[in-house]
Motif scaffolding. Structure first.
Motif, PDB file in Angstrom:
ATOM      1  N   LEU A 118       0.819  -1.207   0.000  1.00 11.61           N
ATOM      2  CA  LEU A 118       0.000   0.000   0.000  1.00 11.61           C
ATOM      3  C   LEU A 118       0.853   1.257   0.000  1.00 11.61           C
ATOM      4  O   LEU A 118       0.506   2.245  -0.617  1.00 11.61           O
ATOM      5  CB  LEU A 118      -0.926   0.009   1.204  1.00 11.61           C
ATOM      6  N   LEU A 160       2.694   0.773  -4.774  1.00 11.05           N
ATOM      7  CA  LEU A 160       1.696   1.278  -5.709  1.00 11.05           C
ATOM      8  C   LEU A 160       1.516   2.792  -5.608  1.00 11.05           C
ATOM      9  O   LEU A 160       1.753   3.379  -4.566  1.00 11.05           O
ATOM     10  CB  LEU A 160       0.337   0.623  -5.411  1.00 11.05           C
ATOM     11  N   LEU A 209      -1.372   4.713  -5.267  1.00 14.83           N
ATOM     12  CA  LEU A 209      -2.760   4.346  -4.978  1.00 14.83           C
ATOM     13  C   LEU A 209      -3.801   5.160  -5.724  1.00 14.83           C
ATOM     14  O   LEU A 209      -4.838   4.655  -6.123  1.00 14.83           O
ATOM     15  CB  LEU A 209      -3.020   4.458  -3.474  1.00 14.83           C
ATOM     16  N   ILE A 255      -5.197   2.092 -12.560  1.00 11.55           N
ATOM     17  CA  ILE A 255      -4.658   0.739 -12.632  1.00 11.55           C
ATOM     18  C   ILE A 255      -3.687   0.654 -13.806  1.00 11.55           C
ATOM     19  O   ILE A 255      -2.582   0.132 -13.682  1.00 11.55           O
ATOM     20  CB  ILE A 255      -5.812  -0.271 -12.815  1.00 11.55           C
ATOM     21  N   ASN A 270      -0.338   2.306 -13.122  1.00  8.19           N
ATOM     22  CA  ASN A 270       0.449   1.488 -12.212  1.00  8.19           C
ATOM     23  C   ASN A 270       1.061   0.287 -12.932  1.00  8.19           C
ATOM     24  O   ASN A 270       2.200  -0.062 -12.688  1.00  8.19           O
ATOM     25  CB  ASN A 270      -0.405   1.011 -11.045  1.00  8.19           C
ATOM     26  N   VAL A 320      -6.163   2.586  -8.457  1.00  4.51           N
ATOM     27  CA  VAL A 320      -5.824   1.310  -7.839  1.00  4.51           C
ATOM     28  C   VAL A 320      -6.512   1.160  -6.487  1.00  4.51           C
ATOM     29  O   VAL A 320      -6.882   0.073  -6.069  1.00  4.51           O
ATOM     30  CB  VAL A 320      -4.288   1.201  -7.679  1.00  4.51           C
ATOM     31  N   SER A 321      -6.710   2.301  -5.806  1.00  5.58           N
ATOM     32  CA  SER A 321      -7.314   2.227  -4.481  1.00  5.58           C
ATOM     33  C   SER A 321      -8.734   1.666  -4.532  1.00  5.58           C
ATOM     34  O   SER A 321      -9.282   1.265  -3.515  1.00  5.58           O
ATOM     35  CB  SER A 321      -7.322   3.610  -3.824  1.00  5.58           C
ATOM     36  N   GLN A 323      -5.102  -5.625  -5.794  1.00  3.13           N
ATOM     37  CA  GLN A 323      -4.001  -4.667  -5.714  1.00  3.13           C
ATOM     38  C   GLN A 323      -2.674  -5.404  -5.787  1.00  3.13           C
ATOM     39  O   GLN A 323      -1.742  -4.982  -6.470  1.00  3.13           O
ATOM     40  CB  GLN A 323      -4.070  -3.878  -4.401  1.00  3.13           C
TER      41      GLN A 323
END
Lengths: 498, 340
Positions: free
Chosen positions: A343, A347, A349, A353, A356, A399-400, A407
């Motif tokens: 976390l 990443l 966050l 997506i 990332n 992503v969060s 994740q």
């Protein structure tokens, strides 16, 4: 305290939707004072939503919250605290800028509705709480300056402090080692004896079976099964959680005999953290590395990736020694590293997506003139989402918005995209549910079959046995024992660990 | 606290900076080290400090307020206009001060609504309200310079606690404001360290989500913060008018830079969560020293602004460097612990 022991806490017929999506459809559960209850379920099963409803973060659409002889249709966070509902979140929810003492004492002041506070009282409250769980931490240190293991203990001390009647622990053991988990369980037994209704949310079936009296299993926002813990079998729990038949048999691929070495670590030393550590990994080999927290295992992994200072020793990749103390040199040599705390470390966050997924190998997507080729980015993103079965409707979501298991897959994909020779995975399935865990292990297996080598750092012994060709145990910064494929056995490994 | 830690503290660095700067200025111009000059530095710091205390609270909470000069001058100027309009001209200061604090608090409440209720980022919200407040004042209240301010305010400008006439040189006058300002400073310090509200402000700066989970109401805390800052700015505004002996609606423009620089140099983290009243007092003194006395070194007025701006940037850079150093140390100390 006698009355507490008969009191019941829980919910009745809770329904909660977010937008159009049903998170909980008519969930009921009840926990008695002095009982340890387990809520088990995959990510997305509604566990977190349930905790948030009971702690006053979300209001349910319908249903009742019962706390002893009181009923509520919804709670505010403040009411929840006042009614004795406490949650230890996975991120501990501590304030880094305040001292240990204040972090422990503040909720008590809030509970009592105090307007003023005195240093003396704050210190007293903190000392009492820490004494209660038998922990010794400098109460005047800012929380920012203390280790993760201590933070966990502080979060527990804070929650067990005065007035707690129902205590939720969300994946409390993820950052802990066997030894610390034992300690935690002792603490849980203590608060149990004081009549607190404890709710354990965990994926780790061993632990659930060890500590919990009763269990509720959630799937897709519904209770699929509940009852006394002793009536449940290991297989039954995971089957109920996933709805699938998940086995824990070994899945490590057959390793071709070869004398090639992808990486050789020679006499790696940084006193006093680790000393004279030597090992090598063959192409396609999955090497497991385990050890208690503080054994130096994480530092070793970071040292190989150039993120932890090395005093002496060598790391040889494909026959060439690499420049130590530099992660860019490690990257260039083909070493990838997925940190345990995805976390904060692995990443971005709030980024999408897609962003990332392509962040690590970003150079590959350059078109002439140094601009990024958007179409190639999107193509690569789609491929990874499909390959790793990441569950999302839109790769442009942050992503969060993904669950823990998904994740973790994004982190994996991000690194696999650069096709490293050696992939170091530190706690690859920490905080990941059983179904996702299986899939992540399968991803590792498939890659190893294609010839990628892995160093898997983990304290999840069954996982190491499932996936590894060899396991080394680190003790006090040194390799204490190496287990070959034939020697891998749960009891033996646990014994070597402790 | 051991000696090494004491040396590393931001306050220590500030004291050293103030001493060195004083020595340099004093070496160049002998009139620097006179009581009269010291009292002048104090006098020019009073209003600044009041503003700074408000800004400190906001910055600790993780926000920023750039509307305080507008709030201050709006409250001060409007109070004077109201008193003139209704021909209130009392002997004592109570009325204008109360009036200005109330107006400031109301304007602060408007900031509170924008920030706590609508969730507008604090910089944008206060930048916006700053423009609104100034515009409304100039349009509806007045745009002209008032030199005949109410008698009580005018008299107060020369209310001295102490007058000392050295054998040679100018008369040193210590303004009576030093006492109330000292009391307010101590009160704000107590508010921040000894009350739940104060600790909530720190908590908010440390992490919004963790604070919410503690059962602290984010909205209520924010609302209180911006109203408190409004009230403090209102008080600062009327005192400014009094000390200047005029009410000029165009005044205080651009003073954000000095105040925010003083608070940041005083060790308040622009990321929130950290800051002390003592540090802010020192920061204000340092800025006053630069603004009032750099001229003795032959530095022109326009360069002083650049100097303050540079100090703000330096202050934030030092914070960033310290933060990354700390993070490094933390990693090493965590693994030390682990090795035991």
């Amino acid at each position: 305290m006698v009355t507490l022991l008969t009191a019941e806490y829980g919910v009745e017929n809770i329904v909660k939707s977010f937008g159009g999506a049903r998170a909980l459809s008519g969930v009921s559960l009840s926990v008695k004072g002095g009982e340890v209850h387990c809520i088990a379920g995959e990510n997305g099963s509604g566990k977190s939503t349930l905790i948030k409803i009971m702690s006053g973060v979300h209001a349910p659409d319908s249903g009742l919250i019962r706390l002893g002889d009181k009923s509520f249709t919804q709670l505010s966070p403040r009411e929840a605290v006042r009614e004795g509902v406490q949650v230890i979140f996975q991120d501990f929810s501590l304030l880094p800028n305040l001292t240990v003492a204040e972090n422990i004492a503040l909720p008590t002041y809030i509970l009592k509705n105090s307007r003023l506070l005195s240093k003396k009282q704050t210190n007293q409250l903190a000392t009492n709480a820490l004494d209660l769980i038998g922990v010794d931490i400098d109460i005047n240190a800012p929380v920012a300056d203390i280790s993760i293991a201590s933070k966990q203990l502080i979060a527990i001390a804070r929650a067990t402090n005065l007035g707690v009647k129902m205590l939720f622990m969300d994946e409390p053991t993820t950052a802990l080692t066997r030894k610390e988990i034992k300690r935690l369980f002792e603490v849980v037994e203590q608060i149990k004896a004081r009549g607190v209704a404890t709710v354990f949310v965990s994926h780790k079936i061993d632990e659930i079976q060890e500590i919990c009296n009763t269990i509720t299993i959630l799937r897709n926002g519904e209770v699929v099964s509940d009852g006394m813990m002793k009536d449940f079998k290991r297989q039954g729990i995971s089957q109920a959680m996933t709805g699938l038949d998940v086995s824990e048999t070994r899945i490590a691929p057959k390793l071709k005999k070869s004398n090639d070495k992808v990486i050789e670590v020679k006499n790696l030393t940084t006193k006093p953290t680790f000393s004279n550590v030597s090992f090598s990994i063959a192409p396609g080999e999955i090497l497991g590395m385990t050890g208690l927290l503080g054994s130096g295992r994480t530092e070793l992994a970071e040292a190989i990736f150039g993120q932890y200072p090395v005093d002496s020793g060598e790391v040889i990749v494909d026959g060439k020694p690499i420049h130590l103390n530099s992660s860019s040199a490690a990257l260039k040599a083909g070493i990838g590293y997925v940190p345990p705390d995805r976390l904060t470390q692995g990443l971005f966050l709030e980024q999408s997506i897609l962003n990332n997924l392509v962040a690590v190998g970003i150079d590959q997507y350059q078109s002439s003139g140094g601009r990024l080729a958007k179409s190639r980015l999107a193509e690569a993103g789609d491929r990874w989402i499909k390959d790793l079965r990441i569950k999302t409707k839109n790769p442009l979501n942050p992503v969060s918005s993904l669950s823990g298991g998904n994740q973790q897959r994004v982190v994996l994909a991000k690194w696999l995209a650069m096709n490293p020779h050696l992939m170091i995975l530190n706690g690859p399935t920490v905080g990941v549910d059983i179904g996702s865990k299986r899939e992540i292990l399968e991803i590792i297996r498939d890659r190893a079959q294609e010839g990628m080598s892995f160093l898997v750092v983990s304290d999840d012994i069954p996982e190491l046995i499932q996936i590894c060709h060899r396991v080394i145990v680190i003790k006090n910064g040194q390799i204490s024992k190496e287990f070959s494929e034939e020697q891998l056995d749960e009891t033996v490994l646990y014994k070597e660990l402790s | 606290m051991d000696f090494k830690k004491l040396l590393l503290r931001n306050e220590t660095a500030l004291i050293i900076a103030i001493v060195i700067l004083s020595l340099v200025i004093g070496a160049k111009s002998p009139e620097f080290f006179t009581l009269a000059n010291l009292f002048d530095i104090f006098r020019s710091s009073f209003v600044q400090l009041l503003f700074a205390l408000g800004v400190l609270i906001v910055i600790i909470s993780g926000g920023i307020d750039v509307s305080f000069p507008a709030v201050g001058i709006f409250a001060g100027y409007t109070s004077v206009v109201l008193m003139q309009h209704f021909e209130w001209n009392p002997e004592n200061l109570l009325l204008p001060i109360a009036l200005s604090i109330v107006i400031g608090t109301i304007l602060g409440a408007i900031n509170s609504i924008a920030i706590a209720s609508f969730g507008i980022p604090t910089l944008i919200a206060t930048l916006g309200t700053s423009g609104i407040f100034r515009g409304l004042m100039l349009t509806f209240i007045g745009s002209s310079f008032i030199s005949d301010i109410p008698i009580a305010l005018d008299k107060f400008a020369t209310a001295d606690l102490l007058k000392i006439q050295p054998e040679e040189g100018t008369l040193a006058r210590l303004h009576i404001l030093i006492i109330p300002i000292a009391i307010i400073t101590i009160l704000v310090s107590l508010l921040l360290t000894r009350t739940m509200f104060g600790r909530s402000v720190y908590a908010l700066g440390g992490g919004v989500e963790a604070t919410r989970r503690l059962g602290i109401s984010i909205k209520r805390t924010q609302a209180k913060i911006y109203m408190l800052v409004g009230g403090l700015s209102g008080l600062a505004g009327i005192l400014y008018v009094s000390l200047q002996r005029k009410a000029n609606p165009y005044d205080l423009t651009g003073s954000e830079l000095d105040i925010i620089a003083a608070v940041v140099l005083g060790g308040a983290s622009i990321m929130g969560g950290y800051g002390t009243v003592f540090g802010t007092v020192l920061g204000v003194l340092l800025i006053s020293l630069i603004k009032g006395n750099l001229i003795l070194l032959g530095v022109s007025g326009s360069w002083q602004r650049a100097a303050v701006g540079a100090l703000l940037v330096i202050g934030i850079t030092v914070q960033a460097i310290n933060e990354s150093k700390k993070a490094k140390n933390r990693r090493v100390s965590t693994s030390d612990e682990a090795a035991e």
